[in-house]
Design an enzyme around this catalytic site. Structure first.
Site, short mmCIF file in Angstrom:
data_model
loop_
_atom_site.label_atom_id
_atom_site.label_comp_id
_atom_site.label_asym_id
_atom_site.label_seq_id
_atom_site.Cartn_x
_atom_site.Cartn_y
_atom_site.Cartn_z
CG ASP A 171 72.73 62.20 56.65
OD1 ASP A 171 73.47 62.98 56.02
OD2 ASP A 171 73.04 61.77 57.78
N GLY A 220 86.92 63.09 64.40
CA GLY A 220 87.21 64.50 64.58
C GLY A 220 86.84 65.32 63.35
CD GLU A 260 84.54 71.16 63.29
OE1 GLU A 260 84.37 69.92 63.15
OE2 GLU A 260 84.62 71.72 64.41
#
Length: 330
Positions: free
Chosen positions: A258, A292, A296
């Site tokens: 995306d 998690g 990042e």
């Protein structure tokens, strides 16, 4: 001698206070009446022309039979047949829908029973004046790039890219489609995101900004393809022109297709996307965004794509399209 005056100073003061109070009360009443009159005028205007607040854009709605008068849904799915059935059943009733293309990347082809059920749902829920076509786009490779493969026989210019686990009311989809018609070469969507310069790492490094950064600042530079309109030409551009290294990275990481599409459109237009207000219903379980390290990994994608494109093409903006027929305050 003062005691003989017919009206004392105290009486004059009281009369003055009464007069001031009466004038103040009259002003308040006039103000209230003015507000009521403006409200009635706004409602009458709204009902008369049904206009939408599009921040200066003028919608080119076109005829329903033209390529820009209708849109096609390209829906990404993966082994969630109950969600797929719910989504197809819902969107089948949307007025300007022309076709639904299901991006199928599973190792086994769709079963005959699934095809029969979905076609039955389409016939049952489609409007009497339209025939919605259902197409399975079968892919041999399991890759997120598949959702942006060129569709050769696509009849409409507008593509509504969506995941199988999100649902928007048809009225909201139709409004977003109208916004897209006013700016057909940009992305128009419901899920905004932002890129931020990473001050700690220098001017050429960036961080991925999730929803809360958009909510806090009101600024965004991407709308995610899990729920967005764009022109069909970007499917061909993605298929033919997107660097192979980016496609390979997306396939291996199973993420960021995306973001790659946002880069591609911004690079072609040098314009920001358009965020449309719309209520989203998530009907599936939590996806990769809840895992998690998601931010990042997305930050890594942004910086890799900047290196591949040779620049940062994303354009920040703070504009938002809102349907004024459903909102009193813009």
């Amino acid at each position: 001698m003062r005691g003989n005056l017919p009206i004392s100073r105290r009486s004059v003061f009281k009369l003055r206070q009464v007069a001031i109070g009466a004038i103040g009360s009259a002003k308040i009443k006039i103000l209230i009446l003015g507000c009521v009159a403006l409200t009635i005028l706004a409602v009458a205007t709204r009902n008369r022309d049904g206009s939408s607040f599009l921040m200066g854009w003028t919608g080119d709605v076109g005829g329903s039979s033209s390529p820009r008068g209708r849109y096609s849904i390209v829906m990404n799915t993966w082994k969630r047949y109950d969600l797929l059935k719910k989504s197809i059943s819902h969107y089948a009733s949307c007025p300007k829908l022309d076709s639904i293309h299901i991006v199928w990347s599973e190792p086994d082809p769709p079963s005959d029973s699934l095809k029969r059920y979905l076609n039955h749902v389409l016939r049952l829920n489609s409007r009497k004046d339209q025939q919605v076509e259902l197409v399975f786009d079968i892919n041999k490779e399991d890759s997120l790039n598949n959702r942006f493969k060129e569709i050769k026989d696509l009849k409409t210019d507008a593509v509504f890219s969506i995941d199988d686990d999100v649902i928007f009311p048809c009225a909201s989809v139709e409004f977003a489609f109208t916004v897209w018609q006013s700016a057909p070469y940009t992305m128009v969507g419901y899920v905004p995101r932002m890129h931020w310069m990473d001050q700690k790492k220098g001017n050429d490094k960036y961080k991925y900004g999730g929803w809360w950064s958009v909510w806090w600042t009101g600024t965004y530079s991407m709308v995610l393809s899990k729920a967005a309109f764009f022109h069909k030409k970007y499917l061909k551009l993605y298929t033919d022109e997107m660097p192979a290294s980016i496609k390979e990275y997306i396939t291996k990481s199973r993420n960021c297709e995306d973001i790659a599409m946002s880069f591609l459109v911004a690079n072609a237009t040098s314009s920001p996307p358009i965020w449309v207000k719309g209520k989203i219903f998530e009907i599936g379980s939590t996806g990769i965004s809840s895992m998690g390290g998601h931010s990042e990994r997305r930050t890594e994608c942004v910086n890799k794509f900047v290196d591949e494109f040779g620049r940062m093409p994303l354009v920040p903006t703070s504009m938002k399209a809102i349907d004024s027929r459903n909102s009193w305050f813009w």
